[in-house]
Design an enzyme around this catalytic site. Structure first.
Site, PDB file in Angstrom:
ATOM      1  N   HIS A  36     -11.061-117.963  28.773  1.00  0.00           N
ATOM      2  CA  HIS A  36     -10.103-118.305  27.730  1.00  0.00           C
ATOM      3  C   HIS A  36      -8.765-118.659  28.379  1.00  0.00           C
ATOM      4  O   HIS A  36      -8.554-118.442  29.577  1.00  0.00           O
ATOM      5  CB  HIS A  36      -9.834-117.123  26.795  1.00  0.00           C
ATOM      6  CG  HIS A  36     -11.026-116.500  26.180  1.00  0.00           C
ATOM      7  ND1 HIS A  36     -11.346-116.656  24.839  1.00  0.00           N
ATOM      8  CD2 HIS A  36     -11.984-115.662  26.682  1.00  0.00           C
ATOM      9  CE1 HIS A  36     -12.434-115.959  24.546  1.00  0.00           C
ATOM     10  NE2 HIS A  36     -12.833-115.345  25.657  1.00  0.00           N
ATOM     11  N   GLU A 118      -9.281-113.867  30.146  1.00  0.00           N
ATOM     12  CA  GLU A 118      -8.167-114.687  29.692  1.00  0.00           C
ATOM     13  C   GLU A 118      -7.327-115.119  30.893  1.00  0.00           C
ATOM     14  O   GLU A 118      -6.961-114.294  31.733  1.00  0.00           O
ATOM     15  CB  GLU A 118      -7.275-113.912  28.720  1.00  0.00           C
ATOM     16  CG  GLU A 118      -7.928-113.581  27.394  1.00  0.00           C
ATOM     17  CD  GLU A 118      -7.765-114.690  26.361  1.00  0.00           C
ATOM     18  OE1 GLU A 118      -7.272-115.778  26.725  1.00  0.00           O
ATOM     19  OE2 GLU A 118      -8.127-114.440  25.196  1.00  0.00           O
TER      20      GLU A 118
END
Length: 204
Positions: A36, A118
């Site tokens: 992400h 992330e």
């Protein structure tokens, strides 16, 4: 390698426990990594807003953008900062809340069987050299601890709903850094036929 992991917590990351997680379904193989991108506020780097979001400590009044996400409870297993520092918020044995409504190759609810990473960055933007190095290091550690078969983007498991990490992320670079087969990466598979092993080695 057992010394690098303690109940799903990796020694190579700063541990910052999030309350936003749950149990995985019994006997689930953890075989997917989902990449992400995130920054809070969008496009601003270096602050502590992301870690505050993942630990339910974000001041919703600190920025106008935060009002648009007020009250959400999310997390990822790992967060890779622009300088390559790695933070871990959820044990890899547990289910982090990173993917949302998602499916990959006939399996729905990707949170059940995936690990969310992330990258500090803006959707569609570019990422730092240190982040690619750190991401590869995390992936190698994960492959030694879990039966990984593929690394995908949020955009692949939630097409039309999510677009991260986006066009600025260099999948070929990650593939060549890791030395894994093109079949491990959907964005690379259609361009290359690699001679590397078809899946990551658990002894990596």
């Amino acid at each position: 390698m057992s010394e690098a992991w303690q109940r799903g917590w990796w020694a190579g990351a700063q541990a910052l426990g999030s309350p936003n997680f749950g149990a995985r379904p019994a006997h689930t193989a953890i075989d997917l990594v989902v990449v992400h991108s995130i920054s809070l506020p969008p496009g601003e780097f270096g602050g502590d807003a992301v870690e505050r979001l993942f630990t339910n400590r974000l001041d919703w009044d600190a920025d106008p953008y935060f009002q648009t996400i007020r009250g959400i409870e999310v997390s990822a297993h790992f967060f890779v900062r622009r300088d390559g520092r790695v933070q871990q918020f959820v044990s890899t044995l547990d289910r982090a809340w990173h993917a949302g409504r998602s499916a990959w190759r006939g399996r729905e609810n990707c949170n059940d069987f995936s690990i969310g990473i992330e990258l500090e960055g803006l959707e569609g933007g570019t990422f730092e050299d240190a982040q690619y190095t750190a991401l590869a290091r995390v992936c190698r550690a994960l492959a030694a601890h879990h039966p990984l078969t593929q690394v995908v983007g949020h955009e692949h498991i939630a097409p039309g709903r999510k677009q991260d990490p986006g066009a600025g992320f260099d999948w070929c670079r990650l593939r060549h850094t890791l030395g894994w087969s093109a079949t491990c990466f959907p964005e690379v598979e259609k361009k290359f036929i690699g001679s590397a092993p078809a899946m990551p080695s658990n002894s990596a």
